[in-house]
Design a protein around this motif. Structure first.
Motif, PDB file in Angstrom:
ATOM      1  N   GLY A 124       0.809  -1.209   0.000  1.00 18.40           N
ATOM      2  CA  GLY A 124       0.000   0.000   0.000  1.00 18.40           C
ATOM      3  C   GLY A 124       0.840   1.255   0.000  1.00 18.40           C
ATOM      4  N   THR A 125       0.185   2.363   0.331  1.00 14.43           N
ATOM      5  CA  THR A 125       0.808   3.682   0.325  1.00 14.43           C
ATOM      6  C   THR A 125       0.685   4.329   1.696  1.00 14.43           C
ATOM      7  OG1 THR A 125       0.244   4.001  -2.012  1.00 14.43           O
ATOM      8  CG2 THR A 125       0.767   5.974  -0.739  1.00 14.43           C
ATOM      9  N   VAL A 126       1.763   4.955   2.154  1.00 17.40           N
ATOM     10  CA  VAL A 126       1.732   5.700   3.418  1.00 17.40           C
ATOM     11  C   VAL A 126       1.042   7.037   3.150  1.00 17.40           C
ATOM     12  CG1 VAL A 126       3.091   6.725   5.272  1.00 17.40           C
ATOM     13  CG2 VAL A 126       3.872   4.604   4.168  1.00 17.40           C
ATOM     14  N   GLU A 127      -0.119   7.252   3.739  1.00 21.74           N
ATOM     15  CA  GLU A 127      -0.919   8.443   3.463  1.00 21.74           C
ATOM     16  C   GLU A 127      -0.707   9.562   4.474  1.00 21.74           C
ATOM     17  OE1 GLU A 127      -4.953   6.876   3.098  1.00 21.74           O
ATOM     18  OE2 GLU A 127      -4.692   6.979   0.920  1.00 21.74           O
ATOM     19  N   ARG A 128      -0.372   9.207   5.716  1.00 21.42           N
ATOM     20  CA  ARG A 128      -0.087  10.212   6.731  1.00 21.42           C
ATOM     21  C   ARG A 128       1.021   9.704   7.617  1.00 21.42           C
ATOM     22  NH1 ARG A 128      -5.504   9.956   7.747  1.00 21.42           N
ATOM     23  NH2 ARG A 128      -5.182   9.477   9.946  1.00 21.42           N
ATOM     24  N   CYS A 129       1.830  10.638   8.137  1.00 17.42           N
ATOM     25  CA  CYS A 129       2.930  10.242   9.013  1.00 17.42           C
ATOM     26  C   CYS A 129       3.287  11.410   9.917  1.00 17.42           C
ATOM     27  CB  CYS A 129       4.141   9.813   8.178  1.00 17.42           C
ATOM     28  SG  CYS A 129       5.490   9.123   9.148  1.00 17.42           S
ATOM     29  N   ASP A 130       3.147  11.211  11.224  1.00 14.05           N
ATOM     30  CA  ASP A 130       3.426  12.252  12.208  1.00 14.05           C
ATOM     31  C   ASP A 130       4.218  11.640  13.360  1.00 14.05           C
ATOM     32  OD1 ASP A 130       3.440  14.527  13.776  1.00 14.05           O
ATOM     33  OD2 ASP A 130       1.382  14.260  14.502  1.00 14.05           O
ATOM     34  N   PRO A 131       5.539  11.459  13.157  1.00 10.83           N
ATOM     35  CA  PRO A 131       6.362  10.806  14.188  1.00 10.83           C
ATOM     36  C   PRO A 131       6.399  11.621  15.478  1.00 10.83           C
ATOM     37  CG  PRO A 131       7.541  11.067  12.095  1.00 10.83           C
ATOM     38  CD  PRO A 131       6.310  11.873  11.999  1.00 10.83           C
ATOM     39  N   PRO A 132       6.379  10.994  16.646  1.00 15.56           N
ATOM     40  CA  PRO A 132       6.162   9.564  16.878  1.00 15.56           C
ATOM     41  C   PRO A 132       4.722   9.272  17.293  1.00 15.56           C
ATOM     42  CG  PRO A 132       7.012  10.538  18.873  1.00 15.56           C
ATOM     43  CD  PRO A 132       6.777  11.680  17.898  1.00 15.56           C
ATOM     44  N   LYS A 133       3.772  10.019  16.722  1.00 19.25           N
ATOM     45  CA  LYS A 133       2.395   9.951  17.205  1.00 19.25           C
ATOM     46  C   LYS A 133       1.472   9.080  16.360  1.00 19.25           C
ATOM     47  CE  LYS A 133       2.640  14.608  19.216  1.00 19.25           C
ATOM     48  NZ  LYS A 133       2.051  15.981  19.173  1.00 19.25           N
ATOM     49  N   SER A 134       1.611   9.112  15.040  1.00 15.81           N
ATOM     50  CA  SER A 134       0.639   8.382  14.233  1.00 15.81           C
ATOM     51  C   SER A 134       1.123   8.198  12.801  1.00 15.81           C
ATOM     52  CB  SER A 134      -0.711   9.125  14.210  1.00 15.81           C
ATOM     53  OG  SER A 134      -0.582  10.361  13.527  1.00 15.81           O
ATOM     54  N   PHE A 135       0.570   7.183  12.156  1.00 26.00           N
ATOM     55  CA  PHE A 135       0.715   7.029  10.714  1.00 26.00           C
ATOM     56  C   PHE A 135      -0.525   6.324  10.176  1.00 26.00           C
ATOM     57  CE2 PHE A 135       2.884   3.244  12.443  1.00 26.00           C
ATOM     58  CZ  PHE A 135       2.306   2.205  11.715  1.00 26.00           C
ATOM     59  N   ALA A 136      -0.807   6.535   8.903  1.00 25.56           N
ATOM     60  CA  ALA A 136      -1.956   5.917   8.253  1.00 25.56           C
ATOM     61  C   ALA A 136      -1.538   5.452   6.873  1.00 25.56           C
ATOM     62  CB  ALA A 136      -3.116   6.904   8.161  1.00 25.56           C
ATOM     63  N   LEU A 137      -2.111   4.344   6.428  1.00 22.90           N
ATOM     64  CA  LEU A 137      -1.723   3.784   5.142  1.00 22.90           C
ATOM     65  C   LEU A 137      -2.868   2.989   4.526  1.00 22.90           C
ATOM     66  CD1 LEU A 137      -1.166   0.652   6.215  1.00 22.90           C
ATOM     67  CD2 LEU A 137       1.021   1.631   6.895  1.00 22.90           C
ATOM     68  N   THR A 138      -2.798   2.820   3.216  1.00 24.89           N
ATOM     69  CA  THR A 138      -3.740   1.930   2.556  1.00 24.89           C
ATOM     70  C   THR A 138      -3.254   0.493   2.759  1.00 24.89           C
ATOM     71  OG1 THR A 138      -2.579   2.024   0.421  1.00 24.89           O
ATOM     72  CG2 THR A 138      -4.324   3.649   0.805  1.00 24.89           C
ATOM     73  N   TRP A 139      -4.209  -0.424   2.804  1.00 21.54           N
ATOM     74  CA  TRP A 139      -3.918  -1.845   3.010  1.00 21.54           C
ATOM     75  C   TRP A 139      -4.518  -2.580   1.808  1.00 21.54           C
ATOM     76  CZ3 TRP A 139      -1.067  -4.025   6.905  1.00 21.54           C
ATOM     77  CH2 TRP A 139      -1.154  -5.415   7.080  1.00 21.54           C
ATOM     78  N   GLU A 140      -3.662  -2.907   0.857  1.00 21.22           N
ATOM     79  CA  GLU A 140      -4.117  -3.494  -0.395  1.00 21.22           C
ATOM     80  C   GLU A 140      -3.757  -4.982  -0.417  1.00 21.22           C
ATOM     81  OE1 GLU A 140      -2.329  -1.041  -3.427  1.00 21.22           O
ATOM     82  OE2 GLU A 140      -2.740   0.768  -2.237  1.00 21.22           O
TER      83      GLU A 140
END
Length: 210
Positions: free
Chosen positions: A75-91
């Protein structure tokens, strides 16, 4: 590692969501770890550490980068805010869903939260929240053991043990309960949990009968 204690350490919720394809669901897991937030973040984003408790992960683990989990999703990393959060697609297998991880520093460690949002499709109708939920429970158990410096054996080994099979049965049951609490039909949720349990423990049950 006490696997029954690990089952009780995780909070599980199921909620209805709207996704691009229409009706969706999210499953969420939360657990507190006795480790600093920077350490948990690194364990979840550093390929050299991910392979020790999760799986081999390749690609560009940065905003906009593509990743691939060996034998699993990409997938693709859509958001990243170290060291608090990240979001990604799961394909995976032609379907796209979405995963978000949030970390919160606590007095005695770090609160880890993972939410997996997916469309309601044939797979969901058959297996319900446990289809993905049991897999994430396995991952959180491995992360807990790794952070406690008491790593579990490879997943294919410990999940086929009697303790591992019981862990998956308990996890599947808890996801059925979480589905009911989230508004799912109790009869459907129980049947879906039973099918999930059978799918995850089939190999172990066959070995026990030999």
């Amino acid at each position: 590692m006490d696997l029954i204690e690990q089952i009780d350490a995780v909070r599980r919720t199921v909620a209805k969501r709207q996704v691009n394809a229409g009706e969706g669901r999210s499953i969420a897991l939360a657990q507190s770890y006795d480790a600093a937030i920077e350490d948990v973040w690194d364990a979840c984003t550093n390929p050299e550490r991910l392979v020790r408790w999760f799986a081999p992960v390749s690609g560009e683990l940065k905003l906009g980068g593509r990743y691939a989990i060996e034998g699993n999703a990409s997938g693709t990393v859509e958001r990243c805010d170290p060291p608090k959060s990240f979001a990604l697609t799961w394909e995976y297998d032609g379907d796209t869903s979405w995963v978000e991880v949030k970390l919160t520093a606590e007095a005695n460690g770090t609160r880890f939260e993972l939410e997996h949002t997916m469309p309601v499709n044939d797979h969901w109708e058959l297996y319900g929240p446990g289809a993905s939920g049991v897999g994430w429970d396995l991952s959180l158990a491995s992360l807990a053991a790794y952070l406690a410096e008491k790593p579990l054996p490879p997943e294919e080994e410990w999940t086929t043990s009697p303790q591992g099979a019981q862990f998956m049965r308990d996890s599947s049951s808890r996801w059925g309960e979480a589905g009911v609490a989230g508004g799912e039909d109790p009869e459907w949720a129980q049947a879906a949990a039973d099918r999930t349990t059978a799918a995850y423990t089939e190999t172990t049950d066959e070995n026990d009968q030999q």
